[in-house]
Design a protein around this motif. Structure first.
Motif, short mmCIF file in Angstrom:
data_model
loop_
_atom_site.label_atom_id
_atom_site.label_comp_id
_atom_site.label_asym_id
_atom_site.label_seq_id
_atom_site.Cartn_x
_atom_site.Cartn_y
_atom_site.Cartn_z
N SER A 86 0.83 -1.20 0.00
CA SER A 86 0.00 0.00 0.00
C SER A 86 0.87 1.26 0.00
O SER A 86 0.48 2.30 -0.54
CB SER A 86 -0.91 0.02 1.23
OG SER A 86 -1.78 -1.09 1.22
N LYS A 93 -8.16 -1.26 3.53
CA LYS A 93 -7.55 -0.19 4.32
C LYS A 93 -8.09 1.17 3.91
O LYS A 93 -8.27 1.44 2.73
CB LYS A 93 -6.02 -0.19 4.12
CG LYS A 93 -5.35 -1.41 4.75
CD LYS A 93 -3.84 -1.33 4.63
CE LYS A 93 -3.17 -2.53 5.28
NZ LYS A 93 -1.73 -2.57 5.03
N GLN A 94 -8.32 2.03 4.90
CA GLN A 94 -8.73 3.41 4.67
C GLN A 94 -7.48 4.21 4.29
O GLN A 94 -6.57 4.36 5.10
CB GLN A 94 -9.36 3.95 5.96
CG GLN A 94 -9.69 5.44 5.97
CD GLN A 94 -10.95 5.73 5.15
OE1 GLN A 94 -11.92 4.99 5.20
NE2 GLN A 94 -10.89 6.81 4.39
N SER A 109 5.57 1.06 11.07
CA SER A 109 4.51 0.66 10.15
C SER A 109 3.85 1.90 9.58
O SER A 109 3.83 2.96 10.22
CB SER A 109 3.46 -0.20 10.86
OG SER A 109 2.73 0.60 11.78
N SER A 110 3.29 1.75 8.38
CA SER A 110 2.59 2.89 7.77
C SER A 110 1.42 3.32 8.64
O SER A 110 1.12 4.51 8.74
CB SER A 110 2.07 2.50 6.38
OG SER A 110 3.14 2.33 5.49
N SER A 111 0.74 2.35 9.26
CA SER A 111 -0.45 2.72 10.04
C SER A 111 -0.06 3.58 11.24
O SER A 111 -0.76 4.56 11.56
CB SER A 111 -1.25 1.49 10.46
OG SER A 111 -0.43 0.61 11.19
N ARG A 160 0.79 7.00 9.91
CA ARG A 160 -0.45 7.75 9.61
C ARG A 160 -1.05 8.34 10.87
O ARG A 160 -1.46 9.49 10.90
CB ARG A 160 -1.49 6.82 8.95
CG ARG A 160 -1.21 6.46 7.52
CD ARG A 160 -2.46 5.94 6.84
NE ARG A 160 -2.99 4.70 7.40
CZ ARG A 160 -2.57 3.48 7.09
NH1 ARG A 160 -1.60 3.32 6.21
NH2 ARG A 160 -3.11 2.40 7.62
N GLN A 161 -1.09 7.53 11.92
CA GLN A 161 -1.71 7.99 13.16
C GLN A 161 -0.93 9.15 13.78
O GLN A 161 -1.52 10.18 14.13
CB GLN A 161 -1.83 6.84 14.16
CG GLN A 161 -2.63 7.19 15.39
CD GLN A 161 -2.77 5.98 16.30
OE1 GLN A 161 -2.02 5.85 17.26
NE2 GLN A 161 -3.71 5.11 16.00
#
Ligand code: PNS
Length: 165
Positions: A11, A43-44, A132-134, A137-138
């Motif tokens: 992603s 995934k959003q 991690s990308s998540s 992002r957060q």
């Protein structure tokens, strides 16, 4: 399909230092590397695909491996269809932990069943094991500094360009 041509799919929302580490390692192993932004409907997304492509291209150029790397995107169907189109015989994934092994193994088995294509798992530098990308992002969405976790081009973009996304 050629075992000298590999695809690194993901992603990449956004690309992290862990992704870049895996791309650099894979670039040493294969003659041609396709870094492929794949739309993951589970995934959003934070960044549009076009922005992820730009950030990957800038980061890969800065890492000095652009010569054998092709950056592209794929939303037309199965990942293995793209691999067939470019004659790639290998998929490359980064594995940070047992959680990644559990997540990636079924995909590797399914892709092998679909197209007789092997998945090669590479271990990134332990320094990137928790990135991690998540999480990026957060932290970025809450105004935190992510420059320790992402390539400089991504850090610059998240610090300035991403406001308002
Ligand atoms: O970075 P991600 O989100 O973990 O990457 C997952 C990705 C995009 C590689 C995966 O969802 C994928 O391969 N999608 C393409 C659709 C496909 O081929 N699915 C069937 C085989 S798993």
């Amino acid at each position: 399909m050629s075992s000298r041509i590999a695809v690194v799919p993901g992603s990449f929302d956004p690309p992290t230092l862990g992704h870049l580490d895996v791309i650099q390692r894979a670039a040493r192993l294969y003659d041609e590397l396709h870094v492929l932004v794949v739309h993951n409907p589970d995934k959003q997304a934070m960044l549009p695909v076009a922005q992820r492509l730009t950030l990957l291209e800038e980061s890969i150029a800065a890492a000095g491996v652009a010569g054998k790397v092709i950056v592209g995107s794929w939303s037309m169907g199965l990942l293995v269809d793209y691999a067939r189109d470019v004659n790639a015989g290998v998929l490359v994934k980064g594995i940070r932990s047992q959680v990644d092994v559990a997540y990636e193994s079924p995909m590797a088995i399914v892709n092998r069943h679909l197209a007789d294509i092997e998945t090669v798992f590479l271990l990134p530098d332990p320094a990137h094991a928790l990135v991690s990308s998540s999480l990026v992002r957060q932290v970025a969405s809450l105004g935190g500094d992510v420059s320790a976790f992402v390539p400089p081009a991504v850090a610059r973009f998240l610090d300035t360009g991403a406001r308002g996304l």
